[in-house]
Design a protein around this motif. Sequence first.
Motif, PDB file in Angstrom:
ATOM      1  N   ARG A 141       2.658   7.756   4.177  1.00  0.00           N
ATOM      2  CA  ARG A 141       2.750   7.477   2.740  1.00  0.00           C
ATOM      3  C   ARG A 141       4.143   6.941   2.442  1.00  0.00           C
ATOM      4  O   ARG A 141       5.141   7.493   2.917  1.00  0.00           O
ATOM      5  CB  ARG A 141       2.493   8.732   1.925  1.00  0.00           C
ATOM      6  CG  ARG A 141       2.600   8.512   0.420  1.00  0.00           C
ATOM      7  CD  ARG A 141       2.163   9.771  -0.337  1.00  0.00           C
ATOM      8  NE  ARG A 141       3.003  10.918  -0.052  1.00  0.00           N
ATOM      9  CZ  ARG A 141       4.129  11.207  -0.682  1.00  0.00           C
ATOM     10  NH1 ARG A 141       4.567  10.400  -1.630  1.00  0.00           N
ATOM     11  NH2 ARG A 141       4.820  12.293  -0.381  1.00  0.00           N
ATOM     12  N   GLN A 152      -1.639   9.518   8.981  1.00  0.00           N
ATOM     13  CA  GLN A 152      -1.373   8.677   7.830  1.00  0.00           C
ATOM     14  C   GLN A 152       0.123   8.620   7.559  1.00  0.00           C
ATOM     15  O   GLN A 152       0.874   9.511   7.965  1.00  0.00           O
ATOM     16  CB  GLN A 152      -2.082   9.188   6.576  1.00  0.00           C
ATOM     17  CG  GLN A 152      -1.472  10.430   5.963  1.00  0.00           C
ATOM     18  CD  GLN A 152      -2.184  10.875   4.706  1.00  0.00           C
ATOM     19  OE1 GLN A 152      -3.372  10.655   4.517  1.00  0.00           O
ATOM     20  NE2 GLN A 152      -1.446  11.532   3.819  1.00  0.00           N
ATOM     21  N   THR A 174      -8.806   2.309  -6.547  1.00  0.00           N
ATOM     22  CA  THR A 174      -9.723   3.353  -6.975  1.00  0.00           C
ATOM     23  C   THR A 174      -9.823   4.526  -6.012  1.00  0.00           C
ATOM     24  O   THR A 174     -10.125   5.641  -6.434  1.00  0.00           O
ATOM     25  CB  THR A 174     -11.133   2.776  -7.197  1.00  0.00           C
ATOM     26  OG1 THR A 174     -11.580   2.171  -5.987  1.00  0.00           O
ATOM     27  CG2 THR A 174     -11.132   1.754  -8.320  1.00  0.00           C
ATOM     28  N   THR A 175      -9.612   4.303  -4.742  1.00  0.00           N
ATOM     29  CA  THR A 175      -9.749   5.399  -3.775  1.00  0.00           C
ATOM     30  C   THR A 175      -8.577   5.387  -2.814  1.00  0.00           C
ATOM     31  O   THR A 175      -7.927   4.367  -2.600  1.00  0.00           O
ATOM     32  CB  THR A 175     -11.060   5.300  -2.982  1.00  0.00           C
ATOM     33  OG1 THR A 175     -11.079   4.054  -2.287  1.00  0.00           O
ATOM     34  CG2 THR A 175     -12.262   5.397  -3.881  1.00  0.00           C
ATOM     35  N   LYS A 176      -8.351   6.540  -2.187  1.00  0.00           N
ATOM     36  CA  LYS A 176      -7.215   6.679  -1.276  1.00  0.00           C
ATOM     37  C   LYS A 176      -7.351   5.750  -0.091  1.00  0.00           C
ATOM     38  O   LYS A 176      -6.393   5.109   0.327  1.00  0.00           O
ATOM     39  CB  LYS A 176      -7.099   8.122  -0.805  1.00  0.00           C
ATOM     40  CG  LYS A 176      -5.886   8.364   0.084  1.00  0.00           C
ATOM     41  CD  LYS A 176      -5.768   9.826   0.447  1.00  0.00           C
ATOM     42  CE  LYS A 176      -4.561  10.088   1.322  1.00  0.00           C
ATOM     43  NZ  LYS A 176      -4.444  11.526   1.678  1.00  0.00           N
ATOM     44  N   TYR A 177      -8.517   5.708   0.523  1.00  0.00           N
ATOM     45  CA  TYR A 177      -8.753   4.779   1.631  1.00  0.00           C
ATOM     46  C   TYR A 177      -9.892   3.850   1.240  1.00  0.00           C
ATOM     47  O   TYR A 177     -11.058   4.108   1.524  1.00  0.00           O
ATOM     48  CB  TYR A 177      -9.033   5.546   2.922  1.00  0.00           C
ATOM     49  CG  TYR A 177      -7.770   6.172   3.465  1.00  0.00           C
ATOM     50  CD1 TYR A 177      -7.625   7.550   3.538  1.00  0.00           C
ATOM     51  CD2 TYR A 177      -6.706   5.380   3.866  1.00  0.00           C
ATOM     52  CE1 TYR A 177      -6.454   8.110   4.007  1.00  0.00           C
ATOM     53  CE2 TYR A 177      -5.529   5.936   4.337  1.00  0.00           C
ATOM     54  CZ  TYR A 177      -5.408   7.301   4.406  1.00  0.00           C
ATOM     55  OH  TYR A 177      -4.242   7.855   4.861  1.00  0.00           O
ATOM     56  N   GLU A 178      -9.497   2.781   0.569  1.00  0.00           N
ATOM     57  CA  GLU A 178     -10.472   1.841   0.035  1.00  0.00           C
ATOM     58  C   GLU A 178     -10.735   0.680   0.981  1.00  0.00           C
ATOM     59  O   GLU A 178     -11.827   0.136   1.016  1.00  0.00           O
ATOM     60  CB  GLU A 178      -9.975   1.312  -1.313  1.00  0.00           C
ATOM     61  CG  GLU A 178     -10.960   0.421  -2.033  1.00  0.00           C
ATOM     62  CD  GLU A 178     -10.599   0.243  -3.485  1.00  0.00           C
ATOM     63  OE1 GLU A 178      -9.931   1.127  -4.053  1.00  0.00           O
ATOM     64  OE2 GLU A 178     -10.987  -0.792  -4.061  1.00  0.00           O
ATOM     65  N   ASP A 217      -4.932   2.295   1.111  1.00  0.00           N
ATOM     66  CA  ASP A 217      -5.401   2.692  -0.220  1.00  0.00           C
ATOM     67  C   ASP A 217      -5.590   1.494  -1.130  1.00  0.00           C
ATOM     68  O   ASP A 217      -5.051   0.419  -0.903  1.00  0.00           O
ATOM     69  CB  ASP A 217      -4.460   3.715  -0.848  1.00  0.00           C
ATOM     70  CG  ASP A 217      -3.072   3.145  -1.124  1.00  0.00           C
ATOM     71  OD1 ASP A 217      -2.344   3.748  -1.923  1.00  0.00           O
ATOM     72  OD2 ASP A 217      -2.725   2.107  -0.526  1.00  0.00           O
ATOM     73  N   PHE A 220       0.831  -1.188   0.000  1.00  0.00           N
ATOM     74  CA  PHE A 220       0.000   0.000   0.000  1.00  0.00           C
ATOM     75  C   PHE A 220       0.873   1.249   0.000  1.00  0.00           C
ATOM     76  O   PHE A 220       1.916   1.282   0.636  1.00  0.00           O
ATOM     77  CB  PHE A 220      -0.901   0.005   1.233  1.00  0.00           C
ATOM     78  CG  PHE A 220      -1.784  -1.196   1.340  1.00  0.00           C
ATOM     79  CD1 PHE A 220      -1.531  -2.161   2.301  1.00  0.00           C
ATOM     80  CD2 PHE A 220      -2.851  -1.365   0.486  1.00  0.00           C
ATOM     81  CE1 PHE A 220      -2.337  -3.279   2.409  1.00  0.00           C
ATOM     82  CE2 PHE A 220      -3.662  -2.482   0.586  1.00  0.00           C
ATOM     83  CZ  PHE A 220      -3.403  -3.445   1.547  1.00  0.00           C
ATOM     84  N   ASN A 221       0.398   2.275  -0.693  1.00  0.00           N
ATOM     85  CA  ASN A 221       1.096   3.544  -0.648  1.00  0.00           C
ATOM     86  C   ASN A 221       0.704   4.291   0.628  1.00  0.00           C
ATOM     87  O   ASN A 221       1.545   4.650   1.437  1.00  0.00           O
ATOM     88  CB  ASN A 221       0.753   4.367  -1.891  1.00  0.00           C
ATOM     89  CG  ASN A 221       1.578   5.642  -1.972  1.00  0.00           C
ATOM     90  OD1 ASN A 221       2.620   5.768  -1.330  1.00  0.00           O
ATOM     91  ND2 ASN A 221       1.118   6.586  -2.766  1.00  0.00           N
ATOM     92  N   TYR A 222      -0.579   4.483   0.815  1.00  0.00           N
ATOM     93  CA  TYR A 222      -1.084   5.156   2.015  1.00  0.00           C
ATOM     94  C   TYR A 222      -1.638   4.121   3.003  1.00  0.00           C
ATOM     95  O   TYR A 222      -2.365   3.209   2.630  1.00  0.00           O
ATOM     96  CB  TYR A 222      -2.224   6.110   1.663  1.00  0.00           C
ATOM     97  CG  TYR A 222      -1.806   7.368   0.950  1.00  0.00           C
ATOM     98  CD1 TYR A 222      -1.759   7.416  -0.437  1.00  0.00           C
ATOM     99  CD2 TYR A 222      -1.474   8.517   1.668  1.00  0.00           C
ATOM    100  CE1 TYR A 222      -1.385   8.575  -1.093  1.00  0.00           C
ATOM    101  CE2 TYR A 222      -1.097   9.676   1.011  1.00  0.00           C
ATOM    102  CZ  TYR A 222      -1.057   9.698  -0.369  1.00  0.00           C
ATOM    103  OH  TYR A 222      -0.689  10.845  -1.017  1.00  0.00           O
TER     104      TYR A 222
END
Length: 117
Positions: free
Chosen positions: A52, A50, A101-105, A98, A31-33
């Motif tokens: 990153r 958070q 599709t979304t930052k926090y999916e 993340d 994960f990036n975030y």
Amino acid sequence: QVQLVESGGGLVQAGGSLKLSCVASGSSVSFNYMGWFRQAPGKEREFVAQVRGSDTTYYADSAKGRFTISRDNANNAVFLEMNSLKPEDTAVYYCAADGPTTKYEYWGRGTQVTVSS
């Protein structure tokens, strides 16, 4: 299927400390975030911190100076060390990561933190 599982919550006196952990499984992609959110009774969920990449961090004002977020990329884990806890920190704490599709999916189910005065 990605799953996030939090642990480390509990009951602590004001001024005490807790360390929350969150481990992600079901994903072969890093994960990036990764982040932490919390929701107190009767309130909306709010951002806490958070991270990153490996070490770029960002905190809510309420967390600055007291909370530290860190991660273990090799194990897809993120941590939240909380010091000088206050009764207003009482909430369910959620881990998030993340997705495509979304930052926090992806979200965990939460862990309860209760700070007594």
